[in-house]
Scaffold this motif. Sequence first.
Motif, PDB file in Angstrom:
ATOM      1  N   VAL A 103       0.672  -1.229   0.010  1.00 42.98           N
ATOM      2  CA  VAL A 103       0.095  -0.088   0.116  1.00 42.98           C
ATOM      3  C   VAL A 103       0.908   1.436  -0.079  1.00 42.98           C
ATOM      4  O   VAL A 103       0.797   2.241  -0.741  1.00 42.98           O
ATOM      5  CB  VAL A 103      -1.101  -0.049   1.177  1.00 42.98           C
ATOM      6  N   PHE A 104       1.970   1.352   1.121  1.00 44.57           N
ATOM      7  CA  PHE A 104       2.703   2.440   0.749  1.00 44.57           C
ATOM      8  C   PHE A 104       3.545   2.892  -0.278  1.00 44.57           C
ATOM      9  O   PHE A 104       3.842   3.762  -0.789  1.00 44.57           O
ATOM     10  CB  PHE A 104       3.656   2.301   2.089  1.00 44.57           C
ATOM     11  N   ASP A 105       3.959   1.578  -0.866  1.00 43.08           N
ATOM     12  CA  ASP A 105       4.601   1.708  -2.419  1.00 43.08           C
ATOM     13  C   ASP A 105       3.619   2.445  -3.458  1.00 43.08           C
ATOM     14  O   ASP A 105       4.160   3.210  -4.188  1.00 43.08           O
ATOM     15  CB  ASP A 105       5.002   0.364  -2.652  1.00 43.08           C
ATOM     16  N   VAL A 106       2.403   1.891  -3.443  1.00 42.43           N
ATOM     17  CA  VAL A 106       1.477   2.536  -4.290  1.00 42.43           C
ATOM     18  C   VAL A 106       1.354   4.177  -3.966  1.00 42.43           C
ATOM     19  O   VAL A 106       1.264   4.637  -4.881  1.00 42.43           O
ATOM     20  CB  VAL A 106       0.113   1.815  -4.287  1.00 42.43           C
ATOM     21  N   LEU A 107       1.322   4.395  -2.527  1.00 42.56           N
ATOM     22  CA  LEU A 107       1.268   5.614  -2.198  1.00 42.56           C
ATOM     23  C   LEU A 107       2.385   6.371  -2.766  1.00 42.56           C
ATOM     24  O   LEU A 107       2.307   7.711  -3.244  1.00 42.56           O
ATOM     25  CB  LEU A 107       1.097   5.687  -0.663  1.00 42.56           C
ATOM     26  N   ALA A 108       3.491   5.869  -2.695  1.00 44.08           N
ATOM     27  CA  ALA A 108       4.792   6.689  -3.219  1.00 44.08           C
ATOM     28  C   ALA A 108       4.974   6.563  -4.576  1.00 44.08           C
ATOM     29  O   ALA A 108       5.206   7.771  -5.113  1.00 44.08           O
ATOM     30  CB  ALA A 108       6.081   5.798  -2.580  1.00 44.08           C
ATOM     31  N   VAL A 109       4.336   5.879  -5.233  1.00 38.66           N
ATOM     32  CA  VAL A 109       4.192   5.818  -6.690  1.00 38.66           C
ATOM     33  C   VAL A 109       3.221   6.961  -7.244  1.00 38.66           C
ATOM     34  O   VAL A 109       3.599   7.734  -8.066  1.00 38.66           O
ATOM     35  CB  VAL A 109       4.312   4.483  -7.500  1.00 38.66           C
ATOM     36  N   GLY A 113      -4.023   8.897  -3.026  1.00 43.36           N
ATOM     37  CA  GLY A 113      -4.582   7.632  -2.574  1.00 43.36           C
ATOM     38  C   GLY A 113      -5.415   7.039  -3.553  1.00 43.36           C
ATOM     39  O   GLY A 113      -6.723   7.116  -3.455  1.00 43.36           O
ATOM     40  N   ASN A 114      -4.855   6.376  -4.646  1.00 43.94           N
ATOM     41  CA  ASN A 114      -5.777   5.716  -5.583  1.00 43.94           C
ATOM     42  C   ASN A 114      -6.438   4.549  -4.878  1.00 43.94           C
ATOM     43  O   ASN A 114      -5.575   3.561  -4.746  1.00 43.94           O
ATOM     44  CB  ASN A 114      -4.839   5.658  -6.971  1.00 43.94           C
ATOM     45  N   PRO A 115      -7.743   4.516  -4.790  1.00 42.90           N
ATOM     46  CA  PRO A 115      -8.198   3.338  -4.260  1.00 42.90           C
ATOM     47  C   PRO A 115      -8.115   2.173  -4.953  1.00 42.90           C
ATOM     48  O   PRO A 115      -7.797   0.917  -4.350  1.00 42.90           O
ATOM     49  CB  PRO A 115      -9.766   3.588  -4.016  1.00 42.90           C
ATOM     50  N   ARG A 116      -7.946   2.078  -6.474  1.00 51.77           N
ATOM     51  CA  ARG A 116      -7.801   0.930  -7.133  1.00 51.77           C
ATOM     52  C   ARG A 116      -6.462   0.471  -7.093  1.00 51.77           C
ATOM     53  O   ARG A 116      -6.171  -0.801  -6.992  1.00 51.77           O
ATOM     54  CB  ARG A 116      -8.393   0.981  -8.517  1.00 51.77           C
ATOM     55  N   ALA A 117      -5.380   1.055  -7.184  1.00 45.44           N
ATOM     56  CA  ALA A 117      -4.190   0.731  -7.010  1.00 45.44           C
ATOM     57  C   ALA A 117      -3.779   0.405  -5.506  1.00 45.44           C
ATOM     58  O   ALA A 117      -3.026  -0.628  -5.328  1.00 45.44           O
ATOM     59  CB  ALA A 117      -3.272   2.094  -7.420  1.00 45.44           C
ATOM     60  N   MET A 118      -4.392   0.667  -4.554  1.00 39.08           N
ATOM     61  CA  MET A 118      -4.043   0.376  -3.279  1.00 39.08           C
ATOM     62  C   MET A 118      -5.075  -0.960  -2.819  1.00 39.08           C
ATOM     63  O   MET A 118      -4.738  -1.671  -1.837  1.00 39.08           O
ATOM     64  CB  MET A 118      -4.728   1.396  -2.130  1.00 39.08           C
ATOM     65  N   ALA A 119      -5.846  -1.584  -3.593  1.00 38.96           N
ATOM     66  CA  ALA A 119      -6.703  -2.446  -3.329  1.00 38.96           C
ATOM     67  C   ALA A 119      -6.011  -3.947  -3.035  1.00 38.96           C
ATOM     68  O   ALA A 119      -6.075  -4.812  -2.185  1.00 38.96           O
ATOM     69  CB  ALA A 119      -8.000  -2.966  -4.115  1.00 38.96           C
TER      70      ALA A 119
END
Length: 167
Positions: A103-109, A113-119
């Motif tokens: 989740v934190f990697d997705v937030l860093a990239v 807060g893209n919900p689909r990417a964090m799912a």
Amino acid sequence: MQDFMNEGGEVLWLILALTILLWTLICERYWYQLRRHPQRLAATLAAWNERRDKNSWYAHAIREAWLAELELQLNRFVGLLKTVVAVLPLVGLLGTVTGMIQVFDVLAVTGTGNPRAMASGVSAATYPTMAGMVAALSGLYFAARIERRAQAQARIAADRISFLDEE
């Protein structure tokens, strides 16, 4: 099943392996207690009853050694069984940590807060915790029951192999 394992991350495979080990140990202990132990107890009891001397110090030492051997066999793998039950929730928490790192990697990239990417990270954080707890809870009852049963059977063996001559 494959979808669940993929969404939960690699830690779920470790939880699956530990769960298989847990239930293998549970089945083995029940098999031993119900099938093998009565045979061993009968053989030990027959050997004790064949002895003429049951009251000397040597007879007491032999009796104690035989009882200790029976108890060791009854408690074999019980420690490992309890350890696997204790480790399963911790491995589930390891899955939570690895999922949160995703989740934190997705937030860093993505930066937001893209919900689909964090799912996928949230799934990888949630499923292992649930799986580890369910597996541990499923084995907890049986581990305690196996341990109590081993203690009871050891007491029964000690009672049946008596000191007194029955002549």
